[in-house]
Design a protein around this motif. Structure first.
Motif, PDB file in Angstrom:
ATOM      1  N   ARG A   1       7.868   1.202   0.849  1.00  0.00           N
ATOM      2  CA  ARG A   1       7.499   0.271   1.421  1.00  0.00           C
ATOM      3  C   ARG A   1       6.234   0.538   1.532  1.00  0.00           C
ATOM      4  NH1 ARG A   1      12.625   1.772   2.053  1.00  0.00           N
ATOM      5  NH2 ARG A   1      14.122   0.117   2.998  1.00  0.00           N
ATOM      6  N   MET A   2       5.680  -0.527   1.804  1.00  0.00           N
ATOM      7  CA  MET A   2       4.205  -1.194   2.084  1.00  0.00           C
ATOM      8  C   MET A   2       3.321  -1.584   2.963  1.00  0.00           C
ATOM      9  SD  MET A   2       0.958  -1.141  -0.325  1.00  0.00           S
ATOM     10  CE  MET A   2       0.037  -2.594   0.627  1.00  0.00           C
ATOM     11  N   VAL A   3       2.418  -1.421   3.902  1.00  0.00           N
ATOM     12  CA  VAL A   3       1.948  -1.940   4.970  1.00  0.00           C
ATOM     13  C   VAL A   3       0.485  -1.631   5.111  1.00  0.00           C
ATOM     14  CG1 VAL A   3       1.453  -2.255   7.500  1.00  0.00           C
ATOM     15  CG2 VAL A   3       4.029  -1.370   6.426  1.00  0.00           C
ATOM     16  N   TYR A   4      -0.148  -3.044   4.782  1.00  0.00           N
ATOM     17  CA  TYR A   4      -1.528  -2.750   4.675  1.00  0.00           C
ATOM     18  C   TYR A   4      -1.728  -3.812   6.167  1.00  0.00           C
ATOM     19  CZ  TYR A   4      -6.477  -2.870   2.926  1.00  0.00           C
ATOM     20  OH  TYR A   4      -7.255  -2.143   2.468  1.00  0.00           O
ATOM     21  N   ALA A   5      -2.866  -2.818   6.526  1.00  0.00           N
ATOM     22  CA  ALA A   5      -3.463  -2.786   7.635  1.00  0.00           C
ATOM     23  C   ALA A   5      -5.327  -3.008   7.530  1.00  0.00           C
ATOM     24  CB  ALA A   5      -3.576  -1.564   9.175  1.00  0.00           C
ATOM     25  N   GLN A   6      -5.958  -4.445   8.693  1.00  0.00           N
ATOM     26  CA  GLN A   6      -6.997  -4.448   8.709  1.00  0.00           C
ATOM     27  C   GLN A   6      -7.716  -5.400  10.093  1.00  0.00           C
ATOM     28  OE1 GLN A   6      -7.188  -6.784   4.759  1.00  0.00           O
ATOM     29  NE2 GLN A   6      -6.996  -8.668   6.355  1.00  0.00           N
ATOM     30  N   GLU A   7      -8.755  -4.451  10.319  1.00  0.00           N
ATOM     31  CA  GLU A   7      -9.058  -6.031  10.946  1.00  0.00           C
ATOM     32  C   GLU A   7      -9.859  -6.736  10.918  1.00  0.00           C
ATOM     33  OE1 GLU A   7     -12.908  -4.431  13.259  1.00  0.00           O
ATOM     34  OE2 GLU A   7     -11.881  -2.114  12.716  1.00  0.00           O
ATOM     35  N   ALA A   8     -10.061  -7.338   9.556  1.00  0.00           N
ATOM     36  CA  ALA A   8     -10.462  -8.886   9.229  1.00  0.00           C
ATOM     37  C   ALA A   8      -9.109  -9.679   9.441  1.00  0.00           C
ATOM     38  CB  ALA A   8     -10.785  -9.554   8.164  1.00  0.00           C
TER      39      ALA A   8
ATOM     40  N   THR B   1      -0.778  -7.870  -5.532  1.00  0.00           N
ATOM     41  CA  THR B   1      -1.242  -6.928  -6.914  1.00  0.00           C
ATOM     42  C   THR B   1       0.111  -5.273  -6.832  1.00  0.00           C
ATOM     43  OG1 THR B   1      -3.458  -7.421  -6.848  1.00  0.00           O
ATOM     44  CG2 THR B   1      -2.669  -5.201  -8.640  1.00  0.00           C
ATOM     45  N   VAL B   2       0.385  -5.441  -5.314  1.00  0.00           N
ATOM     46  CA  VAL B   2       1.720  -4.705  -4.943  1.00  0.00           C
ATOM     47  C   VAL B   2       2.667  -4.978  -5.823  1.00  0.00           C
ATOM     48  CG1 VAL B   2       2.815  -2.528  -4.196  1.00  0.00           C
ATOM     49  CG2 VAL B   2      -0.064  -2.517  -3.854  1.00  0.00           C
ATOM     50  N   ALA B   3       2.521  -6.645  -5.534  1.00  0.00           N
ATOM     51  CA  ALA B   3       4.263  -6.784  -5.349  1.00  0.00           C
ATOM     52  C   ALA B   3       4.314  -6.966  -7.034  1.00  0.00           C
ATOM     53  CB  ALA B   3       4.208  -8.270  -4.494  1.00  0.00           C
ATOM     54  N   GLU B   4       3.055  -6.899  -7.788  1.00  0.00           N
ATOM     55  CA  GLU B   4       3.098  -7.375  -8.940  1.00  0.00           C
ATOM     56  C   GLU B   4       3.561  -6.198 -10.348  1.00  0.00           C
ATOM     57  OE1 GLU B   4      -0.709  -9.149 -10.121  1.00  0.00           O
ATOM     58  OE2 GLU B   4       0.149 -11.086  -9.488  1.00  0.00           O
ATOM     59  N   ARG B   5       2.828  -5.249  -9.358  1.00  0.00           N
ATOM     60  CA  ARG B   5       2.704  -3.855  -9.779  1.00  0.00           C
ATOM     61  C   ARG B   5       3.876  -2.966  -9.908  1.00  0.00           C
ATOM     62  NH1 ARG B   5      -3.206  -2.101 -10.811  1.00  0.00           N
ATOM     63  NH2 ARG B   5      -2.068  -0.545 -12.336  1.00  0.00           N
ATOM     64  N   ALA B   6       4.450  -3.284  -8.403  1.00  0.00           N
ATOM     65  CA  ALA B   6       5.660  -2.499  -7.820  1.00  0.00           C
ATOM     66  C   ALA B   6       7.223  -3.005  -8.353  1.00  0.00           C
ATOM     67  CB  ALA B   6       4.670  -1.238  -7.097  1.00  0.00           C
ATOM     68  N   PHE B   7       7.164  -3.909  -8.643  1.00  0.00           N
ATOM     69  CA  PHE B   7       7.928  -4.755  -8.055  1.00  0.00           C
ATOM     70  C   PHE B   7       9.408  -4.129  -7.606  1.00  0.00           C
ATOM     71  CE2 PHE B   7      11.687  -8.054  -8.700  1.00  0.00           C
ATOM     72  CZ  PHE B   7      11.372  -8.485  -7.628  1.00  0.00           C
ATOM     73  N   TYR B   8       9.538  -3.228  -9.318  1.00  0.00           N
ATOM     74  CA  TYR B   8      10.648  -2.941  -8.829  1.00  0.00           C
ATOM     75  C   TYR B   8      11.394  -1.436  -8.456  1.00  0.00           C
ATOM     76  CZ  TYR B   8      11.778  -5.676 -12.684  1.00  0.00           C
ATOM     77  OH  TYR B   8      12.236  -7.253 -13.338  1.00  0.00           O
ATOM     78  N   SER B   9       9.910  -1.322  -7.315  1.00  0.00           N
ATOM     79  CA  SER B   9      10.239   0.216  -6.752  1.00  0.00           C
ATOM     80  C   SER B   9      10.304   0.058  -5.537  1.00  0.00           C
ATOM     81  CB  SER B   9       8.503   1.052  -6.528  1.00  0.00           C
ATOM     82  OG  SER B   9       8.599   1.258  -7.932  1.00  0.00           O
ATOM     83  N   LEU B  10       9.355  -1.967  -4.817  1.00  0.00           N
ATOM     84  CA  LEU B  10       9.220  -2.122  -3.204  1.00  0.00           C
ATOM     85  C   LEU B  10      11.280  -2.542  -3.092  1.00  0.00           C
ATOM     86  CD1 LEU B  10       6.424  -4.485  -3.876  1.00  0.00           C
ATOM     87  CD2 LEU B  10       7.228  -2.561  -2.384  1.00  0.00           C
ATOM     88  N   GLU B  11      11.094  -1.702  -2.072  1.00  0.00           N
ATOM     89  CA  GLU B  11      12.918  -1.819  -0.915  1.00  0.00           C
ATOM     90  C   GLU B  11      13.055  -3.347   0.015  1.00  0.00           C
ATOM     91  OE1 GLU B  11      15.644  -0.146  -1.508  1.00  0.00           O
ATOM     92  OE2 GLU B  11      14.478   1.018  -3.260  1.00  0.00           O
ATOM     93  N   ALA B  12      11.742  -3.816   0.049  1.00  0.00           N
ATOM     94  CA  ALA B  12      10.930  -4.046   1.066  1.00  0.00           C
ATOM     95  C   ALA B  12       9.983  -5.402   0.309  1.00  0.00           C
ATOM     96  CB  ALA B  12      11.129  -3.739   2.564  1.00  0.00           C
ATOM     97  N   PRO B  13       9.287  -6.276   1.095  1.00  0.00           N
ATOM     98  CA  PRO B  13       8.146  -7.251   1.195  1.00  0.00           C
ATOM     99  C   PRO B  13       7.127  -6.095   1.707  1.00  0.00           C
ATOM    100  CG  PRO B  13       9.699  -8.780   2.455  1.00  0.00           C
ATOM    101  CD  PRO B  13      10.646  -6.899   2.211  1.00  0.00           C
ATOM    102  N   VAL B  14       6.264  -6.449   0.418  1.00  0.00           N
ATOM    103  CA  VAL B  14       4.731  -5.744   1.454  1.00  0.00           C
ATOM    104  C   VAL B  14       4.816  -6.236   2.608  1.00  0.00           C
ATOM    105  CG1 VAL B  14       2.543  -4.881   1.285  1.00  0.00           C
ATOM    106  CG2 VAL B  14       3.929  -4.845  -0.898  1.00  0.00           C
TER     107      VAL B  14
END
Length: 321
Positions: A252-259, A272-285
């Motif tokens: 699982r991944m969460v990206y945070a930014q002020e922009a 990019t993470v969705a493309e390269r780690a698709f089979y590792s993800l248990e949930a959407p980024v």
């Protein structure tokens, strides 16, 4: 040492090592800059190496390009993030393209320092996060330190780079202090880094947001969720390996930014993470960002900028999948 003082020390060390390093910017001489990052440097190195410029960002960048052609390593200070746009054409149309145009024969070792981001209660044009414009531009390196130690080493590495570097300084982090190892070897300029270990969710961010992610991770741990935190450090190029390695373990991944979130650095990292780690993800980024509006008046910045609560809400959502 504070991040601002660490930058000052890093600039000083680079200037001591090479007399080809010059500083340029508005009010950077006797005043030491709005945030006092260049304080004392003109007194020690003289006005020919620490140059107070007119209020003309296009002129500052254009002059720096000419100096770089002449073998110098100019470091330009843009006083506030929102003031970079008058120099945008020089940066993206000239500085970013000259090395490519000359098939690598002409180097452009120019550093452009830009204080950016919110949390200081400033007015319009003083609290923006324009990093995506520059990360999108081929030919530019784009970095942002989150700690005093990184600031000290990264500014020196940026000055040593043969390519132009856009150096984003999170202005809300200028004053908090942290350890600076003046004798350690530097982490590579474009390396991401895991700053907190965890097992359930990977939290990724850059600049001032890293400290907010660490705060959110501590709160999440008190609720039974273990979060790993990755400091991006470099926005272009991006070092994906620590991120992908972490996501491979957490799922699982969460990206945070002020922009704002639309067409942003976070958008690119998530895709990019969705493309390269698709089979590792248990949930959407998931992404947490500023809203897709101009930066609001100072009394509303607390509503606009992501905080630990908004990040925790994203952590809860990703854990619910």
């Amino acid at each position: 040492m504070s991040l601002g003082k660490a930058l000052n020390a890093g600039l000083r060390r680079a200037m001591e090592q090479s007399d080809r390093v010059l500083l340029m910017g508005e009010d950077i001489g006797p005043l030491g800059g709005v945030f006092r990052v260049t304080e004392g440097l003109q007194a020690d190195f003289g006005p020919r190496r620490v140059i107070d410029t007119p209020l003309a960002e296009s002129g500052i960048i254009g002059t720096a390009i000419g100096l770089a052609m002449g073998g110098f390593r100019p470091v330009c200070e843009i006083q506030f993030d929102g003031f970079v746009y008058p120099g945008f054409d020089q940066i993206t149309s000239q500085l970013a393209k000259l090395t490519y145009r000359h098939e690598g024969a002409l180097q452009m070792p120019v550093v452009i320092r830009i204080p950016y981001g919110g949390h200081i209660g400033a007015i319009e044009h003083h609290q923006e996060s324009p990093e995506a414009y520059f990360a999108h531009t081929p030919g530019l390196r784009v970095v942002s330190p989150s700690t005093p130690n990184d600031a000290y080493w990264m500014i020196q590495e940026a000055i040593a780079s043969p390519d132009p570097v856009i150096f984003f300084e999170p202005k809300s982090r200028y004053w908090p202090k942290g350890e600076v190892d003046l004798d350690a070897s530097a982490v590579p300029l474009h390396a991401s880094r895991i700053v907190r270990r965890g097992t359930d969710v990977t939290l990724v961010g850059h600049g001032a947001m890293v400290s907010t992610l660490i705060q959110a991770a501590a709160l999440a741990e008190s609720e039974g969720t273990s979060c790993e935190v990755v400091d991006l450090r470099s926005l272009s190029p991006v070092d994906y390996e620590p991120i992908l390695e972490s996501v491979g373990r957490t799922g699982r991944m969460v990206y945070a930014q002020e922009a704002p979130g639309f067409v942003s650095v976070g958008s690119e990292i998530a895709a990019t993470v969705a493309e390269r780690a698709f089979y590792s993800l248990e949930a959407p980024v998931l992404r947490v960002s500023g809203f897709d509006t101009p930066f609001p008046a100072a009394n509303l910045e607390g509503k606009y900028l992501p905080d630990a609560d908004r990040i925790l809400e994203a952590v809860d959502r990703t854990m619910a999948y």
